[in-house]
Scaffold this motif. Structure first.
Motif, PDB file in Angstrom:
ATOM      1  N   ILE A 111      22.684  27.856  66.009  1.00  0.00           N
ATOM      2  CA  ILE A 111      21.022  28.244  65.673  1.00  0.00           C
ATOM      3  C   ILE A 111      20.594  29.210  66.857  1.00  0.00           C
ATOM      4  CG2 ILE A 111      19.051  27.057  66.060  1.00  0.00           C
ATOM      5  CD1 ILE A 111      20.319  24.410  65.099  1.00  0.00           C
ATOM      6  N   PHE A 112      21.038  29.150  67.786  1.00  0.00           N
ATOM      7  CA  PHE A 112      20.427  30.207  68.750  1.00  0.00           C
ATOM      8  C   PHE A 112      20.828  31.772  68.661  1.00  0.00           C
ATOM      9  CE2 PHE A 112      21.308  32.467  72.951  1.00  0.00           C
ATOM     10  CZ  PHE A 112      19.922  32.644  73.377  1.00  0.00           C
ATOM     11  N   ARG A 113      22.298  31.842  68.405  1.00  0.00           N
ATOM     12  CA  ARG A 113      22.837  32.902  67.799  1.00  0.00           C
ATOM     13  C   ARG A 113      22.129  33.430  66.665  1.00  0.00           C
ATOM     14  NH1 ARG A 113      27.605  30.219  68.106  1.00  0.00           N
ATOM     15  NH2 ARG A 113      28.103  30.794  65.781  1.00  0.00           N
ATOM     16  N   GLU A 114      21.604  32.451  65.611  1.00  0.00           N
ATOM     17  CA  GLU A 114      21.155  33.130  64.488  1.00  0.00           C
ATOM     18  C   GLU A 114      19.645  33.674  64.687  1.00  0.00           C
ATOM     19  OE1 GLU A 114      21.409  29.625  61.743  1.00  0.00           O
ATOM     20  OE2 GLU A 114      23.602  30.181  61.606  1.00  0.00           O
ATOM     21  N   ARG A 115      19.176  32.778  65.444  1.00  0.00           N
ATOM     22  CA  ARG A 115      17.718  33.299  65.663  1.00  0.00           C
ATOM     23  C   ARG A 115      17.647  34.602  66.694  1.00  0.00           C
ATOM     24  NH1 ARG A 115      14.791  27.313  66.802  1.00  0.00           N
ATOM     25  NH2 ARG A 115      15.031  26.560  64.738  1.00  0.00           N
ATOM     26  N   LYS A 116      18.201  34.483  67.581  1.00  0.00           N
ATOM     27  CA  LYS A 116      18.491  35.621  68.557  1.00  0.00           C
ATOM     28  C   LYS A 116      18.791  36.969  67.701  1.00  0.00           C
ATOM     29  CE  LYS A 116      20.943  37.422  72.485  1.00  0.00           C
ATOM     30  NZ  LYS A 116      22.097  36.991  73.566  1.00  0.00           N
ATOM     31  N   HIS A 117      19.798  36.937  66.730  1.00  0.00           N
ATOM     32  CA  HIS A 117      20.151  37.881  65.891  1.00  0.00           C
ATOM     33  C   HIS A 117      19.057  38.540  64.866  1.00  0.00           C
ATOM     34  CE1 HIS A 117      22.574  40.595  63.211  1.00  0.00           C
ATOM     35  NE2 HIS A 117      21.905  40.070  62.199  1.00  0.00           N
ATOM     36  N   ALA A 118      18.256  37.616  64.303  1.00  0.00           N
ATOM     37  CA  ALA A 118      17.217  37.842  63.372  1.00  0.00           C
ATOM     38  C   ALA A 118      16.024  38.486  64.226  1.00  0.00           C
ATOM     39  CB  ALA A 118      16.811  36.655  63.024  1.00  0.00           C
ATOM     40  N   ILE A 119      15.939  38.098  65.593  1.00  0.00           N
ATOM     41  CA  ILE A 119      14.762  38.671  66.469  1.00  0.00           C
ATOM     42  C   ILE A 119      15.148  40.215  66.887  1.00  0.00           C
ATOM     43  CG2 ILE A 119      13.830  38.511  68.517  1.00  0.00           C
ATOM     44  CD1 ILE A 119      13.504  35.503  68.326  1.00  0.00           C
ATOM     45  N   ASP A 120      16.440  40.253  67.191  1.00  0.00           N
ATOM     46  CA  ASP A 120      16.973  41.641  67.652  1.00  0.00           C
ATOM     47  C   ASP A 120      16.693  42.505  66.323  1.00  0.00           C
ATOM     48  OD1 ASP A 120      17.821  40.705  70.124  1.00  0.00           O
ATOM     49  OD2 ASP A 120      19.941  40.555  69.625  1.00  0.00           O
ATOM     50  N   LYS A 121      17.121  42.199  65.302  1.00  0.00           N
ATOM     51  CA  LYS A 121      17.141  43.067  64.274  1.00  0.00           C
ATOM     52  C   LYS A 121      15.590  43.300  63.680  1.00  0.00           C
ATOM     53  CE  LYS A 121      17.629  41.264  59.993  1.00  0.00           C
ATOM     54  NZ  LYS A 121      18.210  40.650  58.619  1.00  0.00           N
ATOM     55  N   ASP A 122      14.523  42.412  64.120  1.00  0.00           N
ATOM     56  CA  ASP A 122      13.166  42.891  63.682  1.00  0.00           C
ATOM     57  C   ASP A 122      12.497  43.478  64.945  1.00  0.00           C
ATOM     58  OD1 ASP A 122      13.124  41.544  61.442  1.00  0.00           O
ATOM     59  OD2 ASP A 122      12.514  39.690  61.773  1.00  0.00           O
ATOM     60  N   VAL A 123      12.685  43.196  66.195  1.00  0.00           N
ATOM     61  CA  VAL A 123      12.214  44.033  66.967  1.00  0.00           C
ATOM     62  C   VAL A 123      12.265  45.305  67.182  1.00  0.00           C
ATOM     63  CG1 VAL A 123      12.253  44.402  69.695  1.00  0.00           C
ATOM     64  CG2 VAL A 123      12.095  41.924  68.769  1.00  0.00           C
ATOM     65  N   VAL A 124      13.535  45.939  66.862  1.00  0.00           N
ATOM     66  CA  VAL A 124      13.721  47.398  67.104  1.00  0.00           C
ATOM     67  C   VAL A 124      13.004  48.250  65.782  1.00  0.00           C
ATOM     68  CG1 VAL A 124      16.030  47.052  67.958  1.00  0.00           C
ATOM     69  CG2 VAL A 124      15.865  47.262  65.543  1.00  0.00           C
ATOM     70  N   ARG A 125      12.292  47.434  64.790  1.00  0.00           N
ATOM     71  CA  ARG A 125      11.647  48.079  63.669  1.00  0.00           C
ATOM     72  C   ARG A 125       9.902  47.815  63.713  1.00  0.00           C
ATOM     73  NH1 ARG A 125      15.104  45.421  58.734  1.00  0.00           N
ATOM     74  NH2 ARG A 125      14.567  43.429  59.298  1.00  0.00           N
TER      75      ARG A 125
END
Length: 418
Positions: free
Chosen positions: A166-180
């Motif tokens: 769950i942490f990995r999935e949420r962290k990945h989603a945030i990483d993807k959105d932050v840069v844009r």
């Protein structure tokens, strides 16, 4: 265009449809909605826009509906100034007239130079009755509390993370959105700068603060303007938490909160303008899905940054109604009535058209018209107060999701009879 096509195709995919009321609902793809840009060939501006363009409607049949009660347009006032702001405090630093202050903010917004402090009250970081000494203690304790939440995920080792899907999935989603997120603004322009890192850290920390809700795309849109005002990680987190306290239902997995709001907007439209309502019914557009992005992130992508802040301040003032955002949506939509009907727009065309309005809307005009429509709705439904309007909205809510506690006796009969 590809994003737009994907949204419309999703709406029409019968295998993904569920029903609520007499209208179709489909669980939307958040990324498609939020990233669906303005089609290049949809250049018409809204009557609420800063520029009206050259669109003219021939004939007067669309103006045939008469107002049974004359409800004049109001006017916007000057923003709350630093001098006025200081005048609201007594010698201990406590605000003396909260109601008057909220009204001032609703009608004028806040001068940019004092937004950092005023927003802390509007977002319940500071209580309105707090003294200057109280606020020093609050800020110190909130800094400690924030550090505690942040340490929870910063201390996770790579091995532990490998066992925490769950942490990995949420962290990945945030990483993807932050840069844009808002990369065209100077504040977030530097990819390697501290502001994008803080945006990431606050979002991840919030998922540990509110683990049940987690992270959903769109939260980044609500946090980024807050960070630009606060320019402090701790203050930004707690103000963002205040926003999410009001808007968590928008991001729940079942999306019942969004279904309720779209249904409430549909009910408002049925009262305010039956002609447009009937047109949308004929074209299977009463799911109001083209307004989804407006409500999800409080018009953040429909207005420019400064005007978004003005819209938010009016809503956060809570002076008029907790449902006022729905009347802003109605104001934008009804301003487009002639175009929608004259061009016989179905769902696809309406979605394309409302997406084309982004960046061309005027916040003050939208707020003025929303207030007029709110008062018109009260008159037409016989509601004597916002409490009675709330009762009507509760009926719509209860038809989509079971109420957390029983509704008052006979509320359904009383409201529908009205």
């Amino acid at each position: 265009m590809e994003a737009f096509a994907a949204v419309t195709q999703a709406v029409r995919t019968a295998t993904r449809q569920t029903f609520y009321g007499d209208n179709l609902w489909v669980e939307p793809d958040m990324e498609e909605i939020l990233s669906g840009g303005t089609p290049a060939d949809a250049a018409d501006h809204s009557p609420l826009a800063t520029s009206l363009g050259d669109f003219e409607v021939l004939g007067s049949e669309l103006d045939a509906e008469e107002e049974e009660v004359d409800i004049p347009r109001g006017e916007r006032k000057a923003p709350l100034s630093p001098q006025e702001w200081r005048s609201f405090f007594d010698e201990t630093g406590r605000i003396t007239n909260e109601r008057k202050l909220r009204k001032k903010i609703f009608y004028g917004g806040v001068d940019p130079s004092i937004r950092r402090e005023v927003w802390k009250y509007l977002l319940r970081y500071y209580p309105f009755d707090s003294t200057q000494e109280d606020r020093l203690i609050i800020r110190q304790s909130k800094a400690v509390e924030y550090r505690m939440y942040k340490t929870q995920w910063e201390s996770i080792t790579p091995e532990q993370e490998s066992h925490h899907s769950i942490f990995r999935e949420r962290k990945h989603a945030i990483d993807k959105d932050v840069v844009r997120t808002d990369r065209t603004t100077a504040f977030f322009q530097d990819l390697a700068g501290p502001n994008l890192r803080q945006l990431n850290d606050i979002l991840v920390t919030y998922t540990f603060f509110n683990f049940d809700l987690g992270y959903v795309q769109g939260m980044n849109d609500l946090l980024s303007p807050t960070m630009m005002i606060m320019e402090d990680e701790v203050d930004s987190f707690w103000c963002f938490k205040g926003i999410m306290d009001n808007m968590a239902d928008n991001f729940e997995r079942e999306q019942l909160g969004m279904r309720v709001q779209l249904a409430q907007l549909r009910e408002i439209l049925s009262v305010l303008d039956r002609q447009l309502y009937d047109h949308m019914a004929k074209h299977d557009s009463l799911n109001m899905f083209f307004c989804f992005r407006w409500l999800l992130i409080l018009f953040k992508r429909e207005f420019d940054l400064s005007e978004t802040q003005t819209i938010w301040e009016a809503l956060w003032s809570r002076h008029m109604s907790d449902y006022f955002h729905l009347f802003i949506a109605a104001a934008i939509l009804l301003a487009e009535k002639k175009k929608i009907i004259v061009h016989d727009m179905g769902f696809d065309e309406t979605l394309r058209h409302v997406n084309s309005l982004a960046g061309n809307l005027n916040a003050n005009e939208a707020l003025i018209e929303a207030e007029r429509l709110y008062k018109k709705y009260l008159v037409r439904t016989g509601c004597a107060s916002d409490e009675e309007l709330k009762a009507r909205m509760m009926v719509v809510d209860a038809e989509i999701r079971p109420p957390k506690r029983p509704l008052p006796p006979n509320i359904f009969d009383a409201v529908r009879a009205g």
